[in-house]
Write a protein that holds these residues in place. Structure first.
Motif, PDB file in Angstrom:
ATOM      1  N   ASN A  48      24.717  13.200  -6.403  1.00 20.88           N
ATOM      2  CA  ASN A  48      23.462  14.116  -6.179  1.00 20.88           C
ATOM      3  C   ASN A  48      23.416  15.124  -7.107  1.00 20.88           C
ATOM      4  O   ASN A  48      23.462  16.375  -6.576  1.00 20.88           O
ATOM      5  CB  ASN A  48      23.246  14.347  -4.607  1.00 20.88           C
ATOM      6  CG  ASN A  48      21.919  15.132  -4.551  1.00 20.88           C
ATOM      7  OD1 ASN A  48      21.077  14.866  -5.254  1.00 20.88           O
ATOM      8  ND2 ASN A  48      22.058  15.908  -3.461  1.00 20.88           N
ATOM      9  N   PHE A 161       8.682  16.874  -5.267  1.00 18.80           N
ATOM     10  CA  PHE A 161       9.330  15.479  -4.990  1.00 18.80           C
ATOM     11  C   PHE A 161       9.238  14.624  -6.279  1.00 18.80           C
ATOM     12  O   PHE A 161      10.093  13.768  -6.885  1.00 18.80           O
ATOM     13  CB  PHE A 161       8.859  14.802  -3.933  1.00 18.80           C
ATOM     14  CG  PHE A 161       9.406  15.354  -2.550  1.00 18.80           C
ATOM     15  CD1 PHE A 161      10.615  14.735  -2.028  1.00 18.80           C
ATOM     16  CD2 PHE A 161       8.977  16.347  -1.705  1.00 18.80           C
ATOM     17  CE1 PHE A 161      11.455  15.005  -0.880  1.00 18.80           C
ATOM     18  CE2 PHE A 161       9.430  16.555  -0.466  1.00 18.80           C
ATOM     19  CZ  PHE A 161      10.865  16.072  -0.192  1.00 18.80           C
ATOM     20  N   PHE A 165      12.909  13.907  -8.345  1.00 16.49           N
ATOM     21  CA  PHE A 165      13.471  12.590  -8.061  1.00 16.49           C
ATOM     22  C   PHE A 165      12.901  11.563  -8.836  1.00 16.49           C
ATOM     23  O   PHE A 165      11.852  11.561  -9.204  1.00 16.49           O
ATOM     24  CB  PHE A 165      13.326  12.380  -6.503  1.00 16.49           C
ATOM     25  CG  PHE A 165      14.266  13.116  -5.699  1.00 16.49           C
ATOM     26  CD1 PHE A 165      15.938  12.933  -5.616  1.00 16.49           C
ATOM     27  CD2 PHE A 165      13.829  13.992  -5.075  1.00 16.49           C
ATOM     28  CE1 PHE A 165      16.445  13.803  -4.862  1.00 16.49           C
ATOM     29  CE2 PHE A 165      14.524  15.023  -4.193  1.00 16.49           C
ATOM     30  CZ  PHE A 165      15.805  14.762  -4.034  1.00 16.49           C
ATOM     31  N   ASN A 174      15.403  11.845   0.224  1.00 23.01           N
ATOM     32  CA  ASN A 174      15.183  12.820  -0.925  1.00 23.01           C
ATOM     33  C   ASN A 174      15.158  14.401  -0.316  1.00 23.01           C
ATOM     34  O   ASN A 174      15.798  15.092  -0.839  1.00 23.01           O
ATOM     35  CB  ASN A 174      13.917  12.405  -1.541  1.00 23.01           C
ATOM     36  CG  ASN A 174      14.300  11.180  -2.505  1.00 23.01           C
ATOM     37  OD1 ASN A 174      15.239  10.906  -2.895  1.00 23.01           O
ATOM     38  ND2 ASN A 174      12.953  10.670  -3.114  1.00 23.01           N
ATOM     39  N   LYS A 177      18.654  15.440   0.274  1.00 20.72           N
ATOM     40  CA  LYS A 177      19.497  15.585  -1.020  1.00 20.72           C
ATOM     41  C   LYS A 177      18.970  16.748  -1.796  1.00 20.72           C
ATOM     42  O   LYS A 177      19.872  17.386  -2.251  1.00 20.72           O
ATOM     43  CB  LYS A 177      19.269  14.278  -1.864  1.00 20.72           C
ATOM     44  CG  LYS A 177      19.984  12.836  -1.519  1.00 20.72           C
ATOM     45  CD  LYS A 177      19.659  11.849  -2.565  1.00 20.72           C
ATOM     46  CE  LYS A 177      20.589  10.617  -2.235  1.00 20.72           C
ATOM     47  NZ  LYS A 177      20.419   9.851  -3.266  1.00 20.72           N
TER      48      LYS A 177
END
Length: 346
Positions: A48, A161, A165, A174, A177
């Motif tokens: 990550n 977002f 990602f 997500n 993370k």
């Protein structure tokens, strides 16, 4: 009329081009360097890796009160940067509807170097730790489905977002993370102590600080180990049990009798600004903490052996030695970290 049409032919392709650039945003990696006086990372950063937009998203989530049921209590509500991300002045944490917890808010710093989280070690992975305060009825009292619904309806979250990602999905995974990417980057490593350890300028200790450091190494560093100032262990440090709460500490997680009243050893970094102290915030000053270790230890079956040697309890400290240790502890204050705009809400 012809001029207007010609203008539109020119401007429309430009708008399409800008739109394409937004859609094709390339996320930029953030550089993460392990300070030379630190041990290696515990968090697998390769799984990550922090990026500009992942960090930005994590920061937005950290300070967003809408994750809580009352729309007010964000992570940053209890974790205040100027106080090493603690709830300074509050004995225990305050949550939704002013509900009070049973434990003092721990500092947030150097989490990527830790293997367990919370005073009882209830989380063993940084990506999962936020679920505990998020879902706690007396902290944020959050509902994950409601949080996802809120984020999916928010244009800024939709954009972040999508940029942070590869799948662009607004999911719990997500979200967690992104929070980890923010917390991984929250590193405190530029105190006077760090500069002393790295032989850098502005790292010279006074005679009291040097004496305090020597005392600290002989009397405290077995638990507050390495330059992280913790060995990440769980120990019973002889605090009298509060019968009104009877917090059993690590036992709550492991159910091993040997873990009764054991709590995670906190880092002492920025301890000058992170009071009150201990897992329940019972001591308001560093002097009070050292008085406890010198003369306030209570015996119990799980008391750490370090605090009971040769039939004597505690750590012998004179008044002068206490002041010298406190002088050293103040060298652990990292003003750059406490004021770093990257981590602040505004």
């Amino acid at each position: 009329m012809l001029k207007i049409k010609y203008f539109l032919y020119l401007i429309i392709p430009l708008l399409w081009s800008c739109s394409d650039q937004d859609d094709e945003y390339i996320n930029v990696p953030l550089e993460f360097k392990v300070p030379s006086n630190f041990p290696g990372l515990a968090y697998n950063i390769a799984l990550n890796p922090p990026t500009v937009k992942g960090f930005e998203l994590g920061k937005k989530l950290f300070y967003d009160g809408r994750l809580a049921s009352d729309g007010v209590v964000s992570c940053g509500f209890c974790h205040i940067q100027a106080n090493a991300f603690t709830h300074h002045g509050h004995t225990v944490s305050h949550g939704v509807d002013n509900a009070q917890g049973t434990r003092n808010t721990p500092s947030i710093q150097n989490l990527a170097f830790q293997t367990t989280f919370m005073y009882d070690g209830a989380a063993d992975h940084l990506d999962l730790q936020p679920l505990i305060p998020l879902k706690s009825a007396i902290e944020m009292n959050g509902d994950l489905n409601a949080i996802l619904k809120m984020m999916k309806a928010d244009k800024e979250y939709q954009k972040l977002f999508g940029q942070a990602f590869d799948d662009g999905a607004i999911t719990t995974e997500n979200m967690l993370k992104a929070l980890s990417q923010f917390m991984v980057m929250v590193v405190s490593s530029n105190s006077k102590f760090d500069k002393y350890r790295r032989n850098e300028s502005d790292g010279s200790f006074t005679s009291d600080e040097l004496a305090g450091y020597d005392l600290f190494k002989s009397k405290c560093a077995s638990c507050h180990a390495t330059d992280l100032q913790t060995d990440n262990s769980f120990r019973n440090n002889g605090l009298a049990v509060n019968p009104a709460v009877n917090d059993i500490g690590r036992y709550r997680v492991t159910e091993l009798a040997s873990d009764y009243y054991k709590f995670k050893v906190p880092s002492l970094r920025n301890v000058e600004v992170s009071g009150p102290y201990m897992h329940d915030g019972r001591f308001g000053t560093l002097e009070g903490v050292l008085d406890h270790y010198a003369s306030g230890i209570e015996d119990s079956p799980t008391l750490d052996p370090i605090l009971k040697q040769n039939g004597k309890f505690g750590i012998a400290l004179s008044a002068t030695e206490k002041q010298q240790i406190i002088a050293f502890l103040k060298t652990l204050t990292d003003n750059q970290y406490l004021t770093d705009k990257r981590f602040s809400e505004f």
